[in-house]
Write a protein that holds these residues in place. Structure first.
Motif, short mmCIF file in Angstrom:
data_model
loop_
_atom_site.label_atom_id
_atom_site.label_comp_id
_atom_site.label_asym_id
_atom_site.label_seq_id
_atom_site.Cartn_x
_atom_site.Cartn_y
_atom_site.Cartn_z
N MET A 1 -26.37 -63.07 2.99
CA MET A 1 -24.99 -62.55 4.62
C MET A 1 -24.20 -61.41 4.70
O MET A 1 -24.26 -60.42 2.94
N LYS A 2 -24.05 -61.22 6.36
CA LYS A 2 -23.07 -59.68 6.27
C LYS A 2 -20.99 -60.30 6.94
O LYS A 2 -21.62 -60.66 7.99
N ALA A 3 -20.52 -59.65 6.20
CA ALA A 3 -19.70 -59.20 7.42
C ALA A 3 -19.70 -58.31 7.98
O ALA A 3 -19.74 -57.26 7.62
N ILE A 4 -19.64 -57.89 9.23
CA ILE A 4 -19.66 -57.12 10.58
C ILE A 4 -18.10 -57.03 10.94
O ILE A 4 -17.73 -57.62 11.98
N TRP A 5 -17.79 -55.69 11.39
CA TRP A 5 -16.40 -55.74 11.95
C TRP A 5 -16.15 -54.16 12.18
O TRP A 5 -16.76 -53.08 11.63
N ASN A 6 -16.60 -53.74 13.68
CA ASN A 6 -15.99 -52.30 14.45
C ASN A 6 -17.17 -51.77 13.99
O ASN A 6 -17.37 -50.63 13.75
N ASN A 7 -18.29 -52.54 14.24
CA ASN A 7 -19.91 -52.00 14.22
C ASN A 7 -19.96 -50.89 12.33
O ASN A 7 -21.02 -50.68 12.42
#
Length: 93
Positions: A1-7
């Motif tokens: 799993m990945k958490a992505i914010w602001n690319n």
């Protein structure tokens, strides 16, 4: 799993724990350079008192966008210090 914010990938792990539809990332899976401890706290009736992080990537800040339970109740002990996200953070495989 990945958490992505602001690319930007702010957390990544194969060992997340799903609780109430949220993926909780182990503390070692977060990229700490993007996290700033917040003064915010909330209380869950069965998990206990949550603490929050602000996220900062470059000049962009996302206030209180991540939370964790430093001292969870016994029923939630398995997510102690694990971090979950909301407020525009995309969590995906």
């Amino acid at each position: 799993m990945k958490a992505i914010w602001n690319n930007t990938v702010i957390a990544e792990s194969n060992n997340t724990i799903e609780v109430e539809g949220n993926q909780y990332f182990p503390p070692e899976a977060i990229n700490s350079e993007f996290f700033q401890l917040s003064d915010k706290h909330t209380v869950c009736s069965w998990k206990g008192r949550a603490s929050y992080f602000h996220l900062q990537v470059g000049e962009e800040k996302n206030g209180d966008a991540a939370w964790f339970y430093p001292h969870p109740k016994a029923e939630a002990e398995k997510i102690k210090n694990y971090v979950a996200f909301w407020n525009g953070v995309e969590v995906k495989e």
